[in-house]
Motif scaffolding. Sequence first.
Motif, PDB file in Angstrom:
ATOM      1  N   THR B  41      24.207  98.753  46.193  1.00 32.10           N
ATOM      2  CA  THR B  41      22.835  98.571  45.717  1.00 32.10           C
ATOM      3  C   THR B  41      22.608  97.117  45.305  1.00 32.10           C
ATOM      4  OG1 THR B  41      22.752 100.849  44.970  1.00 32.10           O
ATOM      5  CG2 THR B  41      21.150  99.349  44.008  1.00 32.10           C
ATOM      6  N   GLU B  83      17.323 103.174  46.402  1.00 30.35           N
ATOM      7  CA  GLU B  83      18.179 104.283  45.990  1.00 30.35           C
ATOM      8  C   GLU B  83      17.370 105.247  45.127  1.00 30.35           C
ATOM      9  OE1 GLU B  83      22.662 104.007  44.705  1.00 30.35           O
ATOM     10  OE2 GLU B  83      21.418 103.482  42.998  1.00 30.35           O
ATOM     11  N   ASP B 159      18.981 102.488  51.108  1.00 28.48           N
ATOM     12  CA  ASP B 159      20.031 102.646  50.107  1.00 28.48           C
ATOM     13  C   ASP B 159      20.311 104.133  49.877  1.00 28.48           C
ATOM     14  OD1 ASP B 159      21.879 102.336  48.127  1.00 28.48           O
ATOM     15  OD2 ASP B 159      20.645 101.006  46.874  1.00 28.48           O
ATOM     16  N   GLU B 160      21.406 104.607  50.446  1.00 33.51           N
ATOM     17  CA  GLU B 160      21.861 105.990  50.320  1.00 33.51           C
ATOM     18  C   GLU B 160      20.752 107.024  50.509  1.00 33.51           C
ATOM     19  OE1 GLU B 160      24.939 107.076  47.669  1.00 33.51           O
ATOM     20  OE2 GLU B 160      25.276 105.018  47.003  1.00 33.51           O
TER      21      GLU B 160
HETATM   22 MG    MG Z   1      23.899 102.242  44.678  1.00 30.97          MG
END
Ligand code: MG
Lengths: 298, 234
Positions: B41, B83, B159-160
């Motif tokens: 991140t 995220e 992000d993820e």
């Molecule tokens: Mg992260």
Amino acid sequence: MEFIQQVINGLAQGGIYSLIAIGWTTVYGVVGVMNWTHGEVYMLGAFCGFFLFTRLHLPFLAGLLISMVAGSLIAMAIDQFGYKPLRKIGMPRMAGFITALGLSTLLRYSSTALFTPDPQAYPANLLSYKLLTLFHINGKAITVSSLHLMIFLGTLVIMAALELFIRKTLTGKAMLAASQDMSTLELMGANPEKLIKITFAISGALGAAAGVFVGTIYAINTMMGSLAGLKGWSVAILGGVGNMTGSMLGGLLLGIAESLTAGFVSTGYKDAIGFIIMILVLLVKPTGLKGYSAEEKV
Amino acid sequence: MLEVNDLHVYYGNIHALKGLSLHVAEGEIVSLIGANGAGKTTLLTAIMNQVPRAQGSVSFLGRPTAGMTTPMIVRSGMTMVPEGRRIFPRCSVLDNLLLGAYARKDKKSVRRDLEDIFTSYPRLAERRRQIAGTLSGGEQQMLSISRALMSRPRLMLLDEPSMGLSPIIVEQVFATIKTINEGGTTVLLVEQNANQALRVSHRGYVMETGEVVLEDSSANLMQNAQVKEAYLGS
Ligand SMILES: [Mg+2]
Ligand SMILES: Nc1ncnc2c1ncn2[C@@H]1O[C@H](COP(=O)(O)OP(=O)(O)OP(=O)(O)O)[C@@H](O)[C@H]1O
């Protein structure tokens, strides 16, 4: 019917409280500062109206609009010189709070020195005053003064315009989004400083409008911002901080509650009632009447 | 398209990125795999200039991004799906999407893109008036990705995106990423779900505690013994 009469009497004042509270709550939502100068913007708006009406003899609507523009400019200047430098260093909480209180005191007392410490009144013939009969209950007339009615409608029109701006324009939607998550809004290419400017402009215009409306009913003085600022803040909390609709309802509620207190208990308790209600609401529902849960509020 | 060179980021005295370098070429899907706290991140937010860089450089489309603000970077054609989705929970689905196009001037093509998104993701179309906070996790992720698409990015950082979603929804999310890439958007995909990420991507990086420790084609990484053991659970 005395009850209904008092409710109606409280509406105009309630609308004014709503305007002040919305100005508070939008700035808190978007910028994250408790802007204690808001009461002073309200006071300066009232005095701006005073000069326009007594010196330039402007009609009410023109004076109201010009005062609102002046309120916007003052609020934007307060941000530019007071809060923006703090944002550059990450807006430390204590520094923001002290700056706000300091600026508020500075504005209040320099206005006293500049204008006059004595109460001032708007020209008596600014708006027509007539007692209108709304309807009868059991043969007893329920009345409203044309002045209060106009003020109440005026506050409603301004709130409706704001609601339309927030709901219908992209800038308004961005303001709403900014109060939820500014750093994500930056990822959409929005410039936070620009939105903050617009927010202060709106807040200042609402504060000044409230000041002018109050001036048409009561005498004004340079200290009037302190109690109004406190009440505006308690209404904002009452309605759920950051929530415009909540502030609107909260303001009306406070106006009505004060009127009922003055009518049935004593005018002496009138100013305390707002704070009592606020404390009670917070005890029962800590997020306010229409509050968002803590994890949503970033 | 994107060049990251010797990037260092600190949080106080935590050295979160320790001279990280990577590059993404036009048209690619590049995945970046790493465990919790590896600094994934941090890397993405540093690329977007949301956290300050202590050292190193980032350039996008051949131009260094030092001195650009986050909105400026977005306007230059790069965006990030953050995220945890970060949709605006109290705005409607439609408004979330419109806000995605905040920086765009061409209102007509914004409308067209919006219709395209509603055609591709009928779930969002059905719920366009609904408050976004009431959507399910998977729908929120679709909304977050679609919102990013609304800025018409040339490069999308994710992000993820599979975080906290059920296996079926995860499949859909990765399929969507693939479709977006086929539509001409370059993708840098950060994931803990190494298996899925490597399957959709062309190349991959593996990072540990602020540094890249492995770099290869995704096919090779999936065969790599170290990767298999640490990230593919076999
Ligand atoms: Mg992260
Ligand atoms: N705002 C912050 N302040 C201080 N330390 C931070 C901050 N954000 C991240 N860190 C630290 O920096 C390191 C990298 O964090 P980062 O969030 O970039 O990792 P990540 O790979 O994204 O992890 P995850 O998979 O959990 O999302 C961690 O040690 C983390 O504790």
